[in-house]
Write a protein that holds these residues in place. Structure first.
Motif, PDB file in Angstrom:
ATOM      1  N   ASP A  72       2.380  -9.863  -7.588  1.00  0.00           N
ATOM      2  CA  ASP A  72       2.553  -9.845  -6.139  1.00  0.00           C
ATOM      3  C   ASP A  72       1.794  -8.645  -5.598  1.00  0.00           C
ATOM      4  O   ASP A  72       2.271  -7.511  -5.710  1.00  0.00           O
ATOM      5  N   GLY A  73       0.608  -8.874  -5.048  1.00  0.00           N
ATOM      6  CA  GLY A  73      -0.193  -7.773  -4.510  1.00  0.00           C
ATOM      7  C   GLY A  73      -0.564  -6.756  -5.576  1.00  0.00           C
ATOM      8  O   GLY A  73      -0.557  -5.557  -5.310  1.00  0.00           O
ATOM      9  N   GLY A  74      -0.856  -7.220  -6.796  1.00  0.00           N
ATOM     10  CA  GLY A  74      -1.218  -6.319  -7.874  1.00  0.00           C
ATOM     11  C   GLY A  74      -0.043  -5.682  -8.575  1.00  0.00           C
ATOM     12  O   GLY A  74      -0.210  -4.851  -9.466  1.00  0.00           O
ATOM     13  N   VAL A  75       1.179  -6.060  -8.187  1.00  0.00           N
ATOM     14  CA  VAL A  75       2.383  -5.512  -8.800  1.00  0.00           C
ATOM     15  C   VAL A  75       3.069  -6.614  -9.612  1.00  0.00           C
ATOM     16  O   VAL A  75       3.316  -7.706  -9.097  1.00  0.00           O
ATOM     17  N   MET A  76       3.362  -6.312 -10.885  1.00  0.00           N
ATOM     18  CA  MET A  76       4.054  -7.269 -11.735  1.00  0.00           C
ATOM     19  C   MET A  76       5.533  -7.286 -11.364  1.00  0.00           C
ATOM     20  O   MET A  76       6.172  -6.239 -11.285  1.00  0.00           O
TER      21      MET A  76
END
Length: 163
Positions: free
Chosen positions: A84-88
């Motif tokens: 999500d937006g580069g966040v796991m």
């Protein structure tokens, strides 16, 4: 002509089937086929571990993986991982994981997977960890998760590395 007794033939067949089962590392429960359960080795004191496998359903009705238990962890949870937006983001799945009729679901790193929460001991490379999976229709199925090296990306037995 060499004579082979029925007893010798039966023993040979039994050993051959056991060897095939060990290499295949698969399990059946009604229309479900559970293939290559595996996990990664954990560090001493590590509280969680992951479990991965493929479940195929040859039946005409959907089934659901609902939960599981294992003697090596306080709890077995079903999770999904998304970016999500580069966040796991890892989240527990509620309601189980659908195994579609005439379809399959792969539980793998980066997607659906099993979490062993509250590990009671280290998972060591090469060992087999018993896990009882609970399905909505097929009921309880006990499988053995083969513990792979820390960096494994897939089951490594019998030439199945990486898939």
């Amino acid at each position: 002509m060499i004579g082979i007794s029925s007893k010798t033939l039966a023993l040979g067949t039994a050993f051959s089937l056991m060897a095939t089962a060990a290499v295949a590392h698969g399990y059946r429960a009604g229309p479900l086929s559970i293939q290559h359960p595996w996990s990664r080795e954990t560090a001493v004191g590590q509280a969680v571990g992951g479990g991965f496998l493929t479940i195929a359903n040859s039946g005409a009705r959907e089934d659901r993986l609902l939960s599981g238990t294992t003697p090596v962890a306080a709890e077995v949870q079903l999770h999904t991982m998304t970016m999500d937006g580069g966040v796991m983001r890892m989240r527990q799945v509620t309601g189980g994981i659908a195994i579609p009729a005439k379809g399959a679901v792969e539980l793998k790193p980066g997607g659906y997977h099993i979490m062993f929460m509250g590990l009671k001991r280290q998972l060591r490379q090469g060992e087999r960890v018993p896990v009882t999976l609970r399905f909505q229709r097929a009921g309880n199925v006990t499988v053995q998760f083969v513990v792979q090296p820390v960096g494994a990306t897939g089951p490594m037995e019998a030439g199945h590395a990486g898939h």
